[in-house]
Structures are given as structure tokens and as C-alpha cells.
Design an enzyme around this catalytic site. Sequence first.
Site, PDB file in Angstrom:
ATOM      1  N   ASN A  22       0.703  -1.312   0.088  1.00  0.00           N
ATOM      2  CA  ASN A  22       0.185   0.209   0.006  1.00  0.00           C
ATOM      3  C   ASN A  22       0.935   1.409  -0.103  1.00  0.00           C
ATOM      4  O   ASN A  22       1.385   1.609   1.017  1.00  0.00           O
ATOM      5  CB  ASN A  22      -0.787   0.145   1.304  1.00  0.00           C
ATOM      6  N   GLU A  23       1.104   1.745  -1.201  1.00  0.00           N
ATOM      7  CA  GLU A  23       2.011   2.843  -1.463  1.00  0.00           C
ATOM      8  C   GLU A  23       1.431   4.182  -0.979  1.00  0.00           C
ATOM      9  O   GLU A  23       0.294   4.296  -0.527  1.00  0.00           O
ATOM     10  CB  GLU A  23       2.461   3.046  -2.903  1.00  0.00           C
ATOM     11  N   PRO A  24       2.283   5.318  -0.480  1.00  0.00           N
ATOM     12  CA  PRO A  24       1.779   6.564  -0.424  1.00  0.00           C
ATOM     13  C   PRO A  24       0.641   7.039  -1.256  1.00  0.00           C
ATOM     14  O   PRO A  24       0.764   6.778  -2.583  1.00  0.00           O
ATOM     15  CB  PRO A  24       2.880   7.583  -0.549  1.00  0.00           C
TER      16      PRO A  24
ATOM     17  N   SER B 242      -2.598   5.879  -0.758  1.00  0.00           N
ATOM     18  CA  SER B 242      -3.547   4.626  -0.320  1.00  0.00           C
ATOM     19  C   SER B 242      -4.526   5.227   0.784  1.00  0.00           C
ATOM     20  O   SER B 242      -4.184   5.803   1.605  1.00  0.00           O
ATOM     21  CB  SER B 242      -2.835   3.346   0.149  1.00  0.00           C
TER      22      SER B 242
END
Length: 654
Positions: free
Chosen positions: A178-180, A182
Site C-alpha cells: 500500500n503505497e503513499p 492509499s
Amino acid sequence: MTTKTAKGYDFVAVPDIRTVDKKELTRFERIPTEILPTSQLASLTVAREIAELIKSKAAKGEKCVLGLATGSTPTQVYNQLVRMHKEEGLSFKNVITFNLDEYFPMQPNELQSYVRFMKEYLFDHVDIDMANVNIPDGTVAKEDVYEYCRNYEAKIDSVGGIDLQLLGIGRTGHIGFNEPGSSITSPTRMITLDHITRVDAASDFFAQENVPRHAITMGVGTIMKAKKIILMAWGEGKAKVIARTIEGEVSEQVPATYLQRHSNTQFYLDISASAELTRVKTPWLVGEVTWDDYLSKKAIIWLCQKMEKPVLKLTDRDYAEHGMSDLVTEHGPAYQINIRLFNELQHTITGWPGGKPNADDTHRPERAMPATKRAIIFSPHPDDDVISMGGTFIRLVDQGHEVHVAYQTSGNIAVFDDDVIRFADFFRDLRKEFNYSNPQETDLYKGVKEALKKKKPGEVDTPEVMKIKALIRRSEAKAGARYVGIPDEQMHFLDMPFYETGKVRKKPIGEDDIKLIMDLLDKVKPHQIYAAGDLSDPHGTHRVCLDAILQAVDRMKGEKWMDDCRVWLYRGAWQEWEIENIDMAVPISPDELMRKRKAIFKHQSQKDAAVFPGNDAREFWQRAEDRNHDTARIYDLLGLAEYEAIEAFRRYYF
């Protein structure tokens, strides 16, 4: 002094805070956090909690649903669970697992597959029913991924949800993939990997261009549904993002901060990963502390940098306004404290890293006698010697000391395939030019080119290719050491067995590794040992190499010659010593800095672009120079002499 632990050492001191109020101690922290001395102990603690949960569920006739993570962080937990299964009878027959994520696309038998990872570290060694194992499928057709992810979520719900979810944390603050950006309600889905995440994964895939651009991951919302969450983090490289996650505001730019809103989350950190937390970094801001020499030094240096004032200009008011009035009360007034620290810092500086002959060495970091010393520089990779302490290396040689270099590993995995073909072609042309004839050797180029053409990303090289890569690194190391000025017979290539797997993942350190170190020490009987204390190396090679040296030193400390031997730890390739941890600071002149740069340039296979650059886009020579300049700048800010650059060392007491 270096803090020793049961498994070696750690360079972050846990302060003695005189408060019994846990709330006061952790008042800046928004997530319950446990700091343990080592990652081994923390992993054992987590493994025991998992084992107890499995057993308690089994006693009730219930299934235990675990959310599992991959990567280097949980491997020791899995090792402990396997040990408990084999030695203590822990059964996994009632366990259902759901893994966080998988690269996409990804075949399950690929080296980088999380299916393969989980089998190698856990599933192949315990009695779990593989029908109860769930890992996102990297082979699903792209048009079917959405439906597949919905079914993955539904399956988690159908077994009652996840009882305990294990997490690591990425440099961007991602949990799972879950990348920045999300959302806190994001479901299981396909995502596009952040550039930083792909850079960090490049070493596993032997080049960033081989890293998949997508992954399937449990969403933050999926993770937040778990009944309990445990996040683990080890090492200096995680310290900043951990502090941001635990003490910062909730932000979609750091997805791990969402865990502040979970009702049952626990963080486990080793000491190094806790280094940026307020209670560790600036403990005087959370309660009364025991002002020992080390903490006083650390606090005053912090105050100088915060106020941008030299040590000798700090006032009682400066101390009082920054939570340090007790220091003045116990050890003041401020001017006397300042003078003591100024003198201590000044005494770390020396232009004579091997000791200054015929000089009063009372306040010098190194002793004057013997005037000519034998020194061994241990270099984990074939270029760490000149990258991390090239200026000091030059100074030692110029000042007439007998300097040996021990290259601990071949560094063969860090050579581009193109270089192998180039050197094999050169060898073929060389033989033709001088009319040498050996049919087997003239086929080398053809065989190497064919082998590399067939090789998949991350696949182990053939023995011939590995040997050529090792010889490339060795020839560069020789060129660098010759440029500095030492003869070939003082260069030692140990090729420690733990490293020679052809993979990023290495074998555990063994007796053969330690014996190689001991044999060399016994042969040279050095007055000085220089070793890499730069533990942020992303593959852990530096850590393993240092561990082997310290074990060898510990075993040999009864030898007579060891009474007159000192161990100095250097950094520089990945990070630098904090000023409070420096015991010897060696100023480097502009000319010496240029000589150091040229020595680094001899390592041509690492120039311009390295196979494993880590998370720093600069070339190694740029990183080293910038860190050397920064150290000199801080000494200048503190009111000491202004130098072009400084290389820093910490003494290890055995």
C-alpha cells in the site's frame, strides 16, 4: 563506548530515564511500542506470541487465522516458529494463512516469488495443510485480477477474519504494498509500485528494470480489520520512517500511520530502529535522565545543531529552554560544561591515525608507540576500503605504516553481465594477438555469452561467469590498493564462504569464515584493525563481515599481541557516525580527497551505475565525499577547526 549485546553490538544507547510513568515516557508515541535489545530477541518474542495464539485456538478446537508478511524483517520469526515446531511440538494443523502481497506478474517458482519465499522459510518445514495457505496469485490474467481480489477478501471474511496480522514497513511507510496515497479503506487490489519501492527491490531482481511494475496487495482497509496487528522493524535504515509512523500525524503519504487508528496494534523494534524516537534520541524531553558522559555529549551536540551555535557560546538559558536545566544543575555552570565537551571533541581530531611518533599521546585517540604500526583494513566488499576510509588509508601509507587490506568477499554478484562479456572478449582477443592456443580457453567467450543469454533475471550465474565477475572485482581492488601505495603481498582476498552462493541471499556465517579471519590476524599480528561498522548495507554483508571479525577478535583476545591491538570501526558508504559516537576524526585535505576519489574510480564496474545502488541515487564516491564534507561542517559548526573533509571512526572495546 560501543554497547555490546549477546549477539555482538549495537550503536544506539538506550538512555536511563528516571521515570516510572510509562505514559510520560511514551507521551510522544501514538502506537504501543516495545523496544528490545536485538532483532533476534524481538523476533523470539513475536514468535512466542504467535505460538501461544495457535495453541490457545487449538485448545478450543478453533482455527487460527494468521496474516503473514515477507521480506527480511519476519525471517527470524519464521525461523523460531520452525524451531518450535521441530523442538517443542508446535503444530500448524489448525492454522490458516493469508499473505499480504505478491508481485504481478510473478510465477510461483521464480526466485523473487513470495510463494517460494514462504515455502523456503516456513511452509516446507511445518505440518500446515497447504490447502489452508493463501498467497495472492501473480499468474492471474490481468482482466481477472479485480474479481480475484474480491474473492480473496471474501475468503478472509469466510473464516472469521484475521486473528493476527504480521507487518514490516517500507521506506515510504508502506505496509503490504500500500503505497503513499492509499486510502484507509482501500481493499485488496492491484497497485502500481512506487519508484522508491522498485529501487529498494532492485537488488532482489538484479536491476531495477527487472522489478515488476505492479503487485497484488491486501488493502489498508483489509489490514485494519485484523483483530491484532504486529509491526516489526529492525535496523538504522527504518529509524526515520518508524518515528514518523509512531509520532507523526496520520497521513495518506505514510500509510503506516493509519495504524494509529487501530485499537490493537503493537510495534516491536530493535534498538537501532528506535533511534529516532523522542525517548531514545532526545530523552530529556520526556522525563528526567541520568546525565552520564555519553548522554551529556549527545544532548549538547544536539543543542548546538538545533540552535546553530558553537559549543562555547551556549548559555544556561539555552540549556533551560530545551529541557536540559538538570544537566546544568548537576554538572554546570554551562561554561564549564561547554569547555569540557569542547576539549573532548578537540581530542578526537588527529592527522596521525596511526599515532604521532615522539609526541605526548595523553589526549590523542591513538598511541604514539610503536612509531611504525601494522594495520589491517577489513573491507567487506572489494571497494569499501577506499570508499569509506580512503583518506585515512592514504594517510597511514604515507606516514610509513605497514598496511594490509583484507577483502572479505568477492563481490561477484555486483558486476553487470555486460562487463563479463567485455572481459571474456578481451581475453579471447588477447590470446589471438599473442598467438596463444588453447581450444578450451578460446571457447570461453562463446560459452559465457550463451550462458548469459539464457539467464533469467535473478538466476544464479554459471561457475565460469561467477569466477569472471570475481576476477573483475579483484583486479579493481588491486588497482585501488596499488594506487594508494601498498604492495601486492599486503592484499589479502579471503573469499569468505558465506558469501559464495551466487544469490543476494547468503549462507549463515560459519566456522570457516571465522577461521579465515583468525588465520590472517595471527599472521599479521596487527596493532590496528579497521572494520566496517556501516550496518545499513541493504544486503547485510557488512553486518555479517563485522560479526565474523568480532567473533575472531573475541576468541583471540588472550593472545599476547592482542594486548597492543585496537579495533576501529569506519562508516561512509551508506551512512556516517553521529558526532557523539566519534572517537577518532581524521581530517582530509583537498589533495587527499582527490586521491581518495581516484582510488574509488579504479573500481570501474561500480562507477556511474552499480548493480546494487541501494536507496541513494548518488555514486559511491559522491556519497563518501558528501558525508566527509558534512562531518567537517558539523565540527566547524561546533566551533572546532574548519577542515575540507573528515573521516570518522569509533573504537570497539573487546
